[in-house]
Design a protein around this motif. Sequence first.
Motif, PDB file in Angstrom:
ATOM      1  N   UNK A 170      -7.210  21.437  -9.142  1.00  0.00           N
ATOM      2  CA  UNK A 170      -6.695  20.162  -8.640  1.00  0.00           C
ATOM      3  C   UNK A 170      -7.568  18.991  -9.084  1.00  0.00           C
ATOM      4  N   UNK A 171      -8.879  19.181  -9.089  1.00  0.00           N
ATOM      5  CA  UNK A 171      -9.780  18.115  -9.526  1.00  0.00           C
ATOM      6  C   UNK A 171      -9.541  17.762 -10.988  1.00  0.00           C
ATOM      7  N   UNK A 172      -9.420  18.776 -11.829  1.00  0.00           N
ATOM      8  CA  UNK A 172      -9.178  18.542 -13.251  1.00  0.00           C
ATOM      9  C   UNK A 172      -7.844  17.830 -13.466  1.00  0.00           C
ATOM     10  N   UNK A 173      -6.807  18.257 -12.751  1.00  0.00           N
ATOM     11  CA  UNK A 173      -5.492  17.630 -12.909  1.00  0.00           C
ATOM     12  C   UNK A 173      -5.506  16.167 -12.491  1.00  0.00           C
ATOM     13  N   UNK A 174      -6.203  15.855 -11.401  1.00  0.00           N
ATOM     14  CA  UNK A 174      -6.264  14.465 -10.952  1.00  0.00           C
ATOM     15  C   UNK A 174      -7.014  13.595 -11.962  1.00  0.00           C
ATOM     16  N   UNK A 175      -8.066  14.115 -12.545  1.00  0.00           N
ATOM     17  CA  UNK A 175      -8.796  13.357 -13.571  1.00  0.00           C
ATOM     18  C   UNK A 175      -7.902  13.116 -14.787  1.00  0.00           C
ATOM     19  N   UNK A 176      -7.115  14.110 -15.181  1.00  0.00           N
ATOM     20  CA  UNK A 176      -6.195  13.939 -16.308  1.00  0.00           C
ATOM     21  C   UNK A 176      -5.126  12.898 -15.990  1.00  0.00           C
ATOM     22  N   UNK A 177      -4.614  12.918 -14.769  1.00  0.00           N
ATOM     23  CA  UNK A 177      -3.635  11.910 -14.361  1.00  0.00           C
ATOM     24  C   UNK A 177      -4.243  10.514 -14.417  1.00  0.00           C
ATOM     25  N   UNK A 178      -5.482  10.401 -13.954  1.00  0.00           N
ATOM     26  CA  UNK A 178      -6.170   9.110 -14.009  1.00  0.00           C
ATOM     27  C   UNK A 178      -6.357   8.656 -15.449  1.00  0.00           C
ATOM     28  N   UNK A 236     -15.201   9.702 -11.311  1.00  0.00           N
ATOM     29  CA  UNK A 236     -13.869   9.910 -10.740  1.00  0.00           C
ATOM     30  C   UNK A 236     -13.651  11.374 -10.388  1.00  0.00           C
ATOM     31  N   UNK A 237     -14.173  12.273 -11.253  1.00  0.00           N
ATOM     32  CA  UNK A 237     -14.050  13.692 -10.946  1.00  0.00           C
ATOM     33  C   UNK A 237     -14.776  14.069  -9.668  1.00  0.00           C
ATOM     34  N   UNK A 238     -15.935  13.458  -9.423  1.00  0.00           N
ATOM     35  CA  UNK A 238     -16.670  13.717  -8.188  1.00  0.00           C
ATOM     36  C   UNK A 238     -15.888  13.227  -6.971  1.00  0.00           C
ATOM     37  N   UNK A 239     -15.246  12.067  -7.115  1.00  0.00           N
ATOM     38  CA  UNK A 239     -14.433  11.527  -6.019  1.00  0.00           C
ATOM     39  C   UNK A 239     -13.247  12.452  -5.739  1.00  0.00           C
ATOM     40  N   UNK A 263     -10.848   0.478  -2.684  1.00  0.00           N
ATOM     41  CA  UNK A 263     -10.563  -0.090  -4.006  1.00  0.00           C
ATOM     42  C   UNK A 263      -9.486   0.687  -4.756  1.00  0.00           C
ATOM     43  N   UNK A 264      -8.888   1.702  -4.117  1.00  0.00           N
ATOM     44  CA  UNK A 264      -7.826   2.450  -4.774  1.00  0.00           C
ATOM     45  C   UNK A 264      -6.551   1.618  -4.841  1.00  0.00           C
ATOM     46  N   UNK A 265      -5.919   1.528  -6.004  1.00  0.00           N
ATOM     47  CA  UNK A 265      -4.635   0.814  -6.095  1.00  0.00           C
ATOM     48  C   UNK A 265      -3.519   1.611  -5.431  1.00  0.00           C
ATOM     49  N   UNK A 266      -2.406   0.949  -5.222  1.00  0.00           N
ATOM     50  CA  UNK A 266      -1.291   1.587  -4.528  1.00  0.00           C
ATOM     51  C   UNK A 266      -0.764   2.797  -5.284  1.00  0.00           C
ATOM     52  N   UNK A 267      -0.742   2.705  -6.619  1.00  0.00           N
ATOM     53  CA  UNK A 267      -0.216   3.831  -7.393  1.00  0.00           C
ATOM     54  C   UNK A 267      -1.086   5.077  -7.226  1.00  0.00           C
ATOM     55  N   UNK A 268      -2.407   4.880  -7.053  1.00  0.00           N
ATOM     56  CA  UNK A 268      -3.284   6.037  -6.868  1.00  0.00           C
ATOM     57  C   UNK A 268      -3.068   6.658  -5.498  1.00  0.00           C
ATOM     58  N   UNK A 269      -2.846   5.829  -4.475  1.00  0.00           N
ATOM     59  CA  UNK A 269      -2.512   6.369  -3.161  1.00  0.00           C
ATOM     60  C   UNK A 269      -1.229   7.200  -3.228  1.00  0.00           C
ATOM     61  N   UNK A 270      -0.251   6.726  -4.016  1.00  0.00           N
ATOM     62  CA  UNK A 270       0.997   7.474  -4.163  1.00  0.00           C
ATOM     63  C   UNK A 270       0.747   8.822  -4.853  1.00  0.00           C
ATOM     64  N   UNK A 271      -0.110   8.816  -5.896  1.00  0.00           N
ATOM     65  CA  UNK A 271      -0.448  10.069  -6.587  1.00  0.00           C
ATOM     66  C   UNK A 271      -1.134  11.037  -5.632  1.00  0.00           C
ATOM     67  N   UNK A 272      -2.061  10.535  -4.823  1.00  0.00           N
ATOM     68  CA  UNK A 272      -2.774  11.402  -3.890  1.00  0.00           C
ATOM     69  C   UNK A 272      -1.841  11.932  -2.797  1.00  0.00           C
TER      70      UNK A 272
END
Length: 263
Positions: A151-159, A233-236, A103-112
Motif C-alpha cells: 500500500x505504501x508503494x502504491x500511494x507513492x506511485x499515485x503521488x 512522502x513514503x514515510x508519511x 497541507x494535504x490537498x483535497x484530491x489527496x484526501x479523496x485518494x486516501x
Amino acid sequence: MAENGSLSSLLALLAAVLPLALWGIWHDIEGCWLPFLLLVPVAAFMALNMLETAVMRRRALAGMYLRPESFLARLLCRKSFLTAWQLCKAVVLGLLLFLEAPRWPLWLWAVLGLDLLLLGVLDPRARRWLESQVRGERRDILARWLLLSVNTVLLVLVLAVAQLFTPRMDYTGLGWEDAALQAAETVVMPCDLLAPVVRLGAMRDALAEWLIQHLPLGGWLSLSAWLLYFVWSGLVFWAWSRLILGALGAPGTLKYVKEGRCD
C-alpha cells in the motif's frame, strides 16, 4: 461471530481515521490541546499495528534462540518494555501525520479515502490467501505486513503520477532563501509547540521544489531533490498505512498481545 468482528473493525477504523480528518479541518484552532488530544487514538492504533509484529518477532527470538532464564529473554518478555517502545515510535509517526495532514490537498484526501476502502476489502482477502500457508494469528499479522508495504508503494506511485497533472508553485524567479521564507509565511499553525516544525516542513518542500526547478533535469542534485521528496512522502504514507491496518486488525491484535506466552 464474523459479523461482530467486522463491526468492531469498522468502529475501530472510524475511531482511527476521524481524529486525523478532524485535525485536517480544525488545525487553525487556537491552543495545543486539540492536536494532542486527537493524537491519542491515532498513536494508539499505530502502536497496535507495530506491537503485533514486535510480539511475533519477540516470541520467535525468545522461543528459538534465547535461554528462558537469560536476562535478554526476560527483558524481551516484558510487555511493558515492548509496549512503551512501540508507543514512542507510534507517537513520532502520529506527529508526522498531524504535521502533514493540514497541507494535504483535497484530491489527496479523496485518494486516501479510496485507499481506506481498498484496504478494508483487501485485508480479509489477504488473510484468506495465507490461510493455507500460515497458521493462527500469524497469518493475520503477515497479511497486514504485506499490505503495509504494498500500500505504501502504491500511494507513492499515485503521488508521483499526480505530480505531473497538479499545479506547482513557481520558484523560478526567487532565490532559495526567498522561496523558503515565502513557504514558511504561508503556514498557519496556532499551536506554538507545532508551529516551528510545521514551518520547517513547508520550507523543506519549498527547497526541494526550488532545486527541481533550478537544476538541470537529470542532474544528480535534481534527482536527489525528487528522491528526498518521495522518500519523505513514503514515510508519511507508511504511517498512514499503519494507522489503517492497526484499526482493521485491532480486535485480533489485542487478543494476540494479551496472551501470556513468550514463545
